[in-house]
Design a protein around this motif. Structure first.
Motif, PDB file in Angstrom:
ATOM      1  N   PHE A   1      -1.023  36.027  28.113  1.00  0.00           N
ATOM      2  CA  PHE A   1      -1.309  35.214  29.291  1.00  0.00           C
ATOM      3  C   PHE A   1      -2.455  35.884  30.030  1.00  0.00           C
ATOM      4  O   PHE A   1      -2.423  37.084  30.278  1.00  0.00           O
TER       5      PHE A   1
ATOM      6  N   PHE B   1      -3.943  33.351  34.778  1.00  0.00           N
ATOM      7  CA  PHE B   1      -2.579  32.820  34.912  1.00  0.00           C
ATOM      8  C   PHE B   1      -1.800  33.613  35.953  1.00  0.00           C
ATOM      9  O   PHE B   1      -1.059  33.040  36.757  1.00  0.00           O
TER      10      PHE B   1
ATOM     11  N   GLY C   1      -0.187  38.886  33.653  1.00  0.00           N
ATOM     12  CA  GLY C   1      -0.121  37.552  33.065  1.00  0.00           C
ATOM     13  C   GLY C   1       1.151  37.342  32.282  1.00  0.00           C
ATOM     14  O   GLY C   1       1.774  36.274  32.358  1.00  0.00           O
TER      15      GLY C   1
ATOM     16  N   GLY D   1       3.980  34.724  33.190  1.00  0.00           N
ATOM     17  CA  GLY D   1       4.407  33.779  32.168  1.00  0.00           C
ATOM     18  C   GLY D   1       5.907  33.795  31.972  1.00  0.00           C
ATOM     19  O   GLY D   1       6.537  32.749  31.768  1.00  0.00           O
TER      20      GLY D   1
END
Length: 220
Positions: free
Chosen positions: A59, A63, A185, A189
């Motif tokens: 990710f 993000f 990230g 996620g």
């Protein structure tokens, strides 16, 4: 003379077994239900995080930034949460009968009284609190699940907007934090993906809460 028979009232359909079982757990073991929901939430997040690391799914830093930006947007997204709750309550009406508002019984009486007094005030905060409490009473689990769905959609939308604009990763690399963006990230996620398991957490609470209450009664 012929008398017109009174219109027959159709009784509401019986609630699913799981809804009745969950409501019984909420009424009899509210503290254990809250413990179960929080614990399952944490387990789902950490489990999803480990799964992401194991599978090597990446990710981006964008993000993580989208996730961070979405956190302060709780109030502006409230109308979207209500719309999602209303839609979900029509698709699955039994969700509105899950008595999540009864979990407030675990709070001390003075805390409950203070919350209701605050919600009864006519200022902006009071109106917001009253609207939120009324929404949970009206939509039940539909509101809780709908708010998770809206949160996921907002993070994904912000992520797409960032991809069309600022690239965050080069800045992190220039500052010597090239691994931070990937780690953040992955964590973001995990939090977002674990939201899809929230209905499973609610359903599992119907069985886990009585088990926790049984364990507590043996220890205490």
């Amino acid at each position: 003379s012929s008398s017109t028979p009174p219109p027959s009232s159709t009784p509401p359909p019986p609630l699913p077994f799981l809804v009745n079982h969950l409501n019984h757990a909420i009424r009899t073991h509210p503290a254990e239900c809250i413990t179960s929901l929080i614990s399952l939430d944490i387990i789902m997040i950490f489990g999803t995080y480990q799964l992401i690391k194991y599978t090597g799914i990446n990710f981006s830093a964008e993000f993580a930034l989208a996730f961070a930006i979405s956190r302060p947007l709780r109030k502006p997204r409230f109308p979207l949460e209500l719309a999602a709750a209303a839609t979900l309550s029509k698709l699955i009406p039994s969700l509105t009968h899950i008595e999540l508002s009864s979990l407030g019984a675990v709070l001390p009486s003075n805390a409950r009284r203070a919350a209701h007094e605050r919600a009864s005030k006519s200022d902006r905060v009071g109106r917001s609190m009253k609207y939120a409490l009324d929404s949970v009473d009206k939509y039940g689990a539909s509101y809780m699940i709908g708010s998770r769905f809206v949160g996921v959609c907002i993070v994904l939308s912000l992520h797409e907007m960032l991809l069309l604009g600022v690239d965050v990763q080069p800045y992190l690399e220039s500052w010597g934090y090239e691994n931070v963006g990937n780690a953040l990230g992955q964590w973001a996620g995990a939090v977002v993906l674990s939201s899809s398991f929230y209905p499973l957490s609610i359903a599992s609470t119907a069985y886990l809460a009585p088990l926790l209450a049984s364990v507590r009664s043996r220890i205490v």
